[in-house]
Design an enzyme around this catalytic site. Structure first.
Site, short mmCIF file in Angstrom:
data_model
loop_
_atom_site.label_atom_id
_atom_site.label_comp_id
_atom_site.label_asym_id
_atom_site.label_seq_id
_atom_site.Cartn_x
_atom_site.Cartn_y
_atom_site.Cartn_z
N ASP A 29 0.85 -1.19 0.00
CA ASP A 29 0.00 0.00 0.00
C ASP A 29 0.88 1.23 0.00
O ASP A 29 1.97 1.24 0.59
CB ASP A 29 -0.97 0.00 1.18
CG ASP A 29 -0.29 -0.06 2.53
OD1 ASP A 29 -0.11 1.01 3.14
OD2 ASP A 29 0.05 -1.16 2.98
N GLU A 74 -7.69 4.31 12.46
CA GLU A 74 -6.55 4.03 13.33
C GLU A 74 -6.58 4.76 14.65
O GLU A 74 -5.99 4.32 15.63
CB GLU A 74 -5.25 4.41 12.60
CG GLU A 74 -5.06 3.72 11.26
CD GLU A 74 -3.81 4.20 10.54
OE1 GLU A 74 -2.82 4.53 11.23
OE2 GLU A 74 -3.82 4.25 9.29
#
Length: 280
Positions: free
Chosen positions: A85, A176
């Protein structure tokens, strides 16, 4: 008159027990550390030999033990599907050079940051999105969720930026951080609003990315209907869990065509199985 004799008390020697205990403790600590080092070298022996044999076509600037772990995991799961990613933090990527890890482990997919919050577009998204497609990667786009911003506005930001096509992976929600001024229950409501709106727009259920602790503590049970992409960089973790569809296991990979370190991921299935996950 006789003088009185004053007897001096015998000087006691300092007890050696404390000293002996100290040296025993020191010996135990040193022995444990030594055994841990020996175990680590033995466990990663093949990978370490690989890197010290100069088979790599570039100088390794990172910790060789970390690189050995990467090699060990990729070799263990070479029958699964390896991807990465990227975002603007990797800078300008030369996509024509991106194809594998150490010219040994082929990269099959890439997840690309598209947006963050209610107004941020990744500065390299357009270039990465086109470059990945041109070089035949299975590509996906993700949104970095900011807990303290409106979830619908964040969904709108992603939708206006990302045009998914047949063969692309479902959209990804990256969560997150914990909120600063709202409860966890309110956060979950916001996440569901984002997921629902994006699902309605693209007609496909999104994937959720998060860290292992966040996953276990807040998301695993209540969002069990979703596919999860879980991050765990723990040096001693080498196994992908059954309920992790994707595992992000390192942030220290070196890839040809990319100047900065890269996150690596393993899809818990074969390349053919990954195709079934893509948009039809």
């Amino acid at each position: 008159m006789a003088k009185t004799t004053i007897r001096k008390s015998p000087i006691r020697k300092k007890s050696s027990k404390k000293r002996q205990s100290f040296f025993l403790l020191k010996f135990i600590v040193v022995s444990v550390l030594f055994l841990a080092l020996v175990f680590g070298i033995y466990h990663y022996r093949n990978a370490i030999l690989y890197y010290f044999s100069f088979k790599s076509d570039k100088v390794l600037k990172d910790d060789k033990i970390a690189q050995a772990r990467i090699h060990q995991i990729l070799d263990k799961y070479k029958d699964l599907t390896i991807g990465m990613d990227v975002s603007q933090y990797q800078g300008k990527i030369n996509w024509e050079e991106v194809d594998s890890v150490e010219n040994k482990f082929p990269l099959k997919f890439v997840l690309i940051r598209a947006t963050a919050g209610n107004n941020k577009e990744d500065s390299q998204f357009d270039s990465n999105w086109k470059g990945a497609k041109k070089n035949n990667f299975i590509r996906g786009a993700y949104h970095y969720y900011r807990p303290n911003e409106n979830s619908i506005e964040q969904a709108d930001n992603f939708i206006k930026t990302v045009k998914l096509k047949i063969g692309d992976l479902p959209p990804v929600l990256d969560i997150e951080k914990l909120p600063e001024n709202q409860s966890i229950d309110s956060l979950k409501v916001g996440l569901r609003r984002w997921l629902k709106k994006v699902d309605q727009h693209y007609k496909v259920k999104p994937i959720i990315y998060t860290g292992e602790r966040y996953y276990n503590d807040f998301l695993k049970d209540e969002f069990s209907e979703y596919t999860f992409w879980v991050a765990n960089y723990n040096f001693f973790v080498e196994n992908i869990e059954n309920d992790w569809q994707f595992w992000q296991f390192t942030e220290k990979a070196r890839i040809n065509g990319i100047n900065e370190n890269v996150d690596l991921n393993i899809y818990n299935g074969t390349p053919k199985m990954l195709l079934y996950l893509t948009i039809e």
